[in-house]
Design a protein around this motif. Structure first.
Motif, PDB file in Angstrom:
ATOM      1  N   LEU A 110       0.807  -1.219   0.000  1.00  0.00           N
ATOM      2  CA  LEU A 110       0.000   0.000   0.000  1.00  0.00           C
ATOM      3  C   LEU A 110       0.841   1.270   0.000  1.00  0.00           C
ATOM      4  O   LEU A 110       0.624   2.171  -0.825  1.00  0.00           O
ATOM      5  N   VAL A 111       1.806   1.375   0.907  1.00  0.00           N
ATOM      6  CA  VAL A 111       2.610   2.594   1.003  1.00  0.00           C
ATOM      7  C   VAL A 111       3.447   2.782  -0.254  1.00  0.00           C
ATOM      8  O   VAL A 111       3.511   3.885  -0.821  1.00  0.00           O
ATOM      9  N   GLU A 112       4.064   1.721  -0.715  1.00  0.00           N
ATOM     10  CA  GLU A 112       4.897   1.799  -1.921  1.00  0.00           C
ATOM     11  C   GLU A 112       4.086   2.241  -3.128  1.00  0.00           C
ATOM     12  O   GLU A 112       4.505   3.115  -3.900  1.00  0.00           O
ATOM     13  N   GLU A 113       2.909   1.660  -3.304  1.00  0.00           N
ATOM     14  CA  GLU A 113       2.063   2.009  -4.446  1.00  0.00           C
ATOM     15  C   GLU A 113       1.570   3.451  -4.345  1.00  0.00           C
ATOM     16  O   GLU A 113       1.519   4.177  -5.345  1.00  0.00           O
ATOM     17  N   ALA A 114       1.199   3.864  -3.140  1.00  0.00           N
ATOM     18  CA  ALA A 114       0.734   5.245  -2.943  1.00  0.00           C
ATOM     19  C   ALA A 114       1.848   6.233  -3.266  1.00  0.00           C
ATOM     20  O   ALA A 114       1.608   7.256  -3.941  1.00  0.00           O
ATOM     21  N   HIS A 115       3.047   5.967  -2.807  1.00  0.00           N
ATOM     22  CA  HIS A 115       4.179   6.852  -3.074  1.00  0.00           C
ATOM     23  C   HIS A 115       4.494   6.929  -4.566  1.00  0.00           C
ATOM     24  O   HIS A 115       4.827   8.005  -5.085  1.00  0.00           O
ATOM     25  N   LYS A 116       4.377   5.837  -5.269  1.00  0.00           N
ATOM     26  CA  LYS A 116       4.622   5.851  -6.714  1.00  0.00           C
ATOM     27  C   LYS A 116       3.631   6.759  -7.438  1.00  0.00           C
ATOM     28  O   LYS A 116       3.944   7.332  -8.490  1.00  0.00           O
ATOM     29  N   LYS A 168       0.926  11.151  -0.398  1.00  0.00           N
ATOM     30  CA  LYS A 168       1.461  11.043   0.952  1.00  0.00           C
ATOM     31  C   LYS A 168       0.582  10.080   1.739  1.00  0.00           C
ATOM     32  O   LYS A 168      -0.621   9.955   1.469  1.00  0.00           O
ATOM     33  N   VAL A 169       1.161   9.407   2.737  1.00  0.00           N
ATOM     34  CA  VAL A 169       0.404   8.413   3.502  1.00  0.00           C
ATOM     35  C   VAL A 169       0.427   8.776   4.981  1.00  0.00           C
ATOM     36  O   VAL A 169       1.484   8.839   5.608  1.00  0.00           O
ATOM     37  N   HIS A 170      -0.779   9.011   5.545  1.00  0.00           N
ATOM     38  CA  HIS A 170      -0.933   9.387   6.955  1.00  0.00           C
ATOM     39  C   HIS A 170      -1.897   8.412   7.624  1.00  0.00           C
ATOM     40  O   HIS A 170      -3.107   8.650   7.663  1.00  0.00           O
ATOM     41  N   PRO A 171      -1.419   7.300   8.168  1.00  0.00           N
ATOM     42  CA  PRO A 171      -2.311   6.314   8.782  1.00  0.00           C
ATOM     43  C   PRO A 171      -2.872   6.769  10.126  1.00  0.00           C
ATOM     44  O   PRO A 171      -2.305   7.610  10.808  1.00  0.00           O
ATOM     45  N   TYR A 172      -3.987   6.155  10.496  1.00  0.00           N
ATOM     46  CA  TYR A 172      -4.634   6.368  11.792  1.00  0.00           C
ATOM     47  C   TYR A 172      -4.783   5.024  12.485  1.00  0.00           C
ATOM     48  O   TYR A 172      -4.850   3.998  11.826  1.00  0.00           O
ATOM     49  N   THR A 173      -4.776   4.914  13.795  1.00  0.00           N
ATOM     50  CA  THR A 173      -4.468   5.938  14.772  1.00  0.00           C
ATOM     51  C   THR A 173      -3.390   5.364  15.698  1.00  0.00           C
ATOM     52  O   THR A 173      -3.503   4.215  16.145  1.00  0.00           O
ATOM     53  N   PHE A 174      -2.385   6.161  16.038  1.00  0.00           N
ATOM     54  CA  PHE A 174      -1.313   5.753  16.941  1.00  0.00           C
ATOM     55  C   PHE A 174      -1.779   6.010  18.386  1.00  0.00           C
ATOM     56  O   PHE A 174      -1.934   7.158  18.787  1.00  0.00           O
ATOM     57  N   ARG A 175      -2.004   4.918  19.124  1.00  0.00           N
ATOM     58  CA  ARG A 175      -2.468   5.052  20.516  1.00  0.00           C
ATOM     59  C   ARG A 175      -1.554   4.239  21.431  1.00  0.00           C
ATOM     60  O   ARG A 175      -1.399   3.027  21.252  1.00  0.00           O
ATOM     61  N   SER A 176      -0.998   4.871  22.430  1.00  0.00           N
ATOM     62  CA  SER A 176      -0.107   4.154  23.341  1.00  0.00           C
ATOM     63  C   SER A 176      -0.870   3.256  24.303  1.00  0.00           C
ATOM     64  O   SER A 176      -0.278   2.388  24.956  1.00  0.00           O
ATOM     65  N   ASP A 177      -2.193   3.437  24.400  1.00  0.00           N
ATOM     66  CA  ASP A 177      -3.000   2.593  25.291  1.00  0.00           C
ATOM     67  C   ASP A 177      -3.865   1.598  24.508  1.00  0.00           C
ATOM     68  O   ASP A 177      -4.812   1.031  25.039  1.00  0.00           O
ATOM     69  N   LEU A 184       5.959   1.690  11.755  1.00  0.00           N
ATOM     70  CA  LEU A 184       5.125   2.372  10.776  1.00  0.00           C
ATOM     71  C   LEU A 184       5.797   3.604  10.173  1.00  0.00           C
ATOM     72  O   LEU A 184       5.781   3.801   8.952  1.00  0.00           O
ATOM     73  N   LEU A 185       6.402   4.427  11.011  1.00  0.00           N
ATOM     74  CA  LEU A 185       6.971   5.673  10.512  1.00  0.00           C
ATOM     75  C   LEU A 185       8.242   5.462   9.701  1.00  0.00           C
ATOM     76  O   LEU A 185       8.467   6.151   8.703  1.00  0.00           O
ATOM     77  N   PHE A 186       9.065   4.507  10.106  1.00  0.00           N
ATOM     78  CA  PHE A 186      10.362   4.354   9.451  1.00  0.00           C
ATOM     79  C   PHE A 186      10.495   3.071   8.629  1.00  0.00           C
ATOM     80  O   PHE A 186      10.923   3.118   7.483  1.00  0.00           O
ATOM     81  N   GLU A 187      10.103   1.942   9.189  1.00  0.00           N
ATOM     82  CA  GLU A 187      10.230   0.706   8.411  1.00  0.00           C
ATOM     83  C   GLU A 187       9.206   0.642   7.284  1.00  0.00           C
ATOM     84  O   GLU A 187       9.532   0.263   6.158  1.00  0.00           O
ATOM     85  N   ALA A 188       7.974   1.013   7.563  1.00  0.00           N
ATOM     86  CA  ALA A 188       6.954   1.054   6.510  1.00  0.00           C
ATOM     87  C   ALA A 188       7.046   2.345   5.700  1.00  0.00           C
ATOM     88  O   ALA A 188       6.476   2.445   4.615  1.00  0.00           O
ATOM     89  N   ASP A 189       7.727   3.353   6.257  1.00  0.00           N
ATOM     90  CA  ASP A 189       8.005   4.624   5.573  1.00  0.00           C
ATOM     91  C   ASP A 189       6.756   5.437   5.247  1.00  0.00           C
ATOM     92  O   ASP A 189       6.630   6.010   4.160  1.00  0.00           O
ATOM     93  N   VAL A 190       5.816   5.499   6.202  1.00  0.00           N
ATOM     94  CA  VAL A 190       4.689   6.408   6.012  1.00  0.00           C
ATOM     95  C   VAL A 190       5.176   7.845   6.235  1.00  0.00           C
ATOM     96  O   VAL A 190       6.279   8.073   6.737  1.00  0.00           O
ATOM     97  N   ASP A 191       4.364   8.800   5.851  1.00  0.00           N
ATOM     98  CA  ASP A 191       4.796  10.207   5.862  1.00  0.00           C
ATOM     99  C   ASP A 191       4.386  10.960   7.112  1.00  0.00           C
ATOM    100  O   ASP A 191       4.705  12.144   7.276  1.00  0.00           O
ATOM    101  N   GLY A 192       3.682  10.280   7.995  1.00  0.00           N
ATOM    102  CA  GLY A 192       3.215  10.903   9.227  1.00  0.00           C
ATOM    103  C   GLY A 192       2.062  10.083   9.766  1.00  0.00           C
ATOM    104  O   GLY A 192       1.729   9.027   9.217  1.00  0.00           O
ATOM    105  N   GLY A 193       1.439  10.556  10.838  1.00  0.00           N
ATOM    106  CA  GLY A 193       0.348   9.780  11.379  1.00  0.00           C
ATOM    107  C   GLY A 193      -0.516  10.550  12.358  1.00  0.00           C
ATOM    108  O   GLY A 193      -0.098  11.560  12.918  1.00  0.00           O
ATOM    109  N   PHE A 194      -1.729  10.041  12.530  1.00  0.00           N
ATOM    110  CA  PHE A 194      -2.670  10.579  13.504  1.00  0.00           C
ATOM    111  C   PHE A 194      -2.420   9.902  14.850  1.00  0.00           C
ATOM    112  O   PHE A 194      -2.351   8.680  14.923  1.00  0.00           O
TER     113      PHE A 194
END
Length: 325
Positions: free
Chosen positions: A267-273, A277-286, A301-311
């Motif tokens: 998904l991320v690779e195809e979107a970038h091509k 930009k890819v901003h997935p939801y939702t990062f929750r520590s709980d 998610l941010l570095f290995e999957a290389d998304v561009d940011g996140g909620f």
């Protein structure tokens, strides 16, 4: 209002300073999901002030129209899972036993008390370790009021934190003879958000409506297509004809874990091509599910999957993590 500004200055001096420079974030953006919703009831002014002090790149606003066409900042078209509407207006429920924002004027909505999200059937708080349900004094507010708050804080602190509005269920609004996209885009234009350079990202799950925003309503904003279901991942080429970004559920990015390493979908690779930009939801520590820590979730998610940011419900934790990278 005193409560809001007291909260802001508390986090200003004991949390993130206005002059903090986020110099090593590798172009990853942090979006405060419903404000600092991990700490205060979602979409309240207090949650937005706290989020602003945490230095995210954007603060999110979910929008639903009132009976008198005021865009109200609230996550759903319903009122009975974040307010005391059942106590204040018990006679106003529909046949499905739900209470709808669209059935109330803005003045009526401001009579309600907002609380931490709960299950309306059981009354139990969704996230039990967050701000206690029923405590504090929180109110609903309009989109205009929030824009003025964020722009005012930007002016007084020297920051340039953007807004990230989402129009909720536009088809439901059309069925009730209301055009939430047009009303919201007009307000954004009035407050200076007109182009992709104006620190505003405009999002929606309804692909038809987001495409309409670009082609019929002639919006030049940065548009983000939100997705949730597997079949939507096959429509990226079409999304790229009108949208600038993609907002997937983060689980749509994960494939499987082999040993200690995650494998990812395409998904991320195809979107970038396609230039999305890819901003997935939702990062929750709980609510970590597949991950053993919040740090692992962010790393994967941010570095290995290389998304561009996140909620994230915890913008301070994501900002702190990125500044250490």
């Amino acid at each position: 209002m005193k409560q809001i500004y007291a909260l802001f200055f508390l986090f200003l001096f004991f949390g993130c300073k206005p002059e903090t420079k986020l110099t090593n974030m590798k172009n990853k953006i942090v979006i405060a999901h419903r404000g600092a919703s991990g700490y205060l009831p979602e979409h309240t002014m207090e949650a937005k002030v706290m989020a602003h002090a945490m230095n995210p790149d954007y603060i999110e606003q979910d929008l639903v129209l009132s009976k008198d066409d005021v865009p109200v900042v609230i996550h759903d078209i319903y009122l009975d899972d974040v307010t005391d509407v059942t106590e204040k207006f018990p006679e106003r429920q529909r046949e499905d036993k739900r209470f709808y924002v669209i059935d109330f004027t803005f003045d009526e909505l401001q009579r309600l008390n907002v609380t931490e999200r709960f299950d309306p059937k059981t009354g139990k708080q969704i996230y039990p370790n967050r701000f206690p349900k029923g405590k504090g004094s929180f109110k609903l507010h309009s989109f205009q009021q929030e824009i003025e708050l964020i722009q005012g804080l930007n002016a007084s602190t020297g920051k340039n934190i953007g807004i990230y509005p989402e129009i909720k269920n536009p088809e439901f609004h059309h069925q009730n003879e209301k055009d939430i996209a047009k009303i919201t885009l007009n307000i954004l234009s009035e407050y200076g958000y007109k182009t992709k350079n104006d620190k505003c990202m405009f999002q929606c799950f309804d692909a038809k409506e987001l495409e309409r925003a670009r082609k019929e309503l002639k919006s030049n904003l940065f548009l983000v297509q939100l997705i949730e279901f597997p079949e939507e991942t096959k429509q990226l080429k079409h999304f790229a004809t009108y949208a600038d970004g993609l907002g997937p559920w983060y689980k749509q990015i994960l494939d499987k874990k082999e040993g200690t390493r995650w494998q990812f979908t395409t998904l991320v690779e195809e979107a970038h091509k396609l230039g999305l930009k890819v901003h997935p939801y939702t990062f929750r520590s709980d609510q970590l599910d597949e991950f053993y820590s919040f740090e692992e979730m962010m790393q994967v998610l941010l570095f290995e999957a290389d998304v561009d940011g996140g909620f994230t419900d915890f913008p301070d934790k994501m900002v702190q993590y990125l500044t250490k990278q």
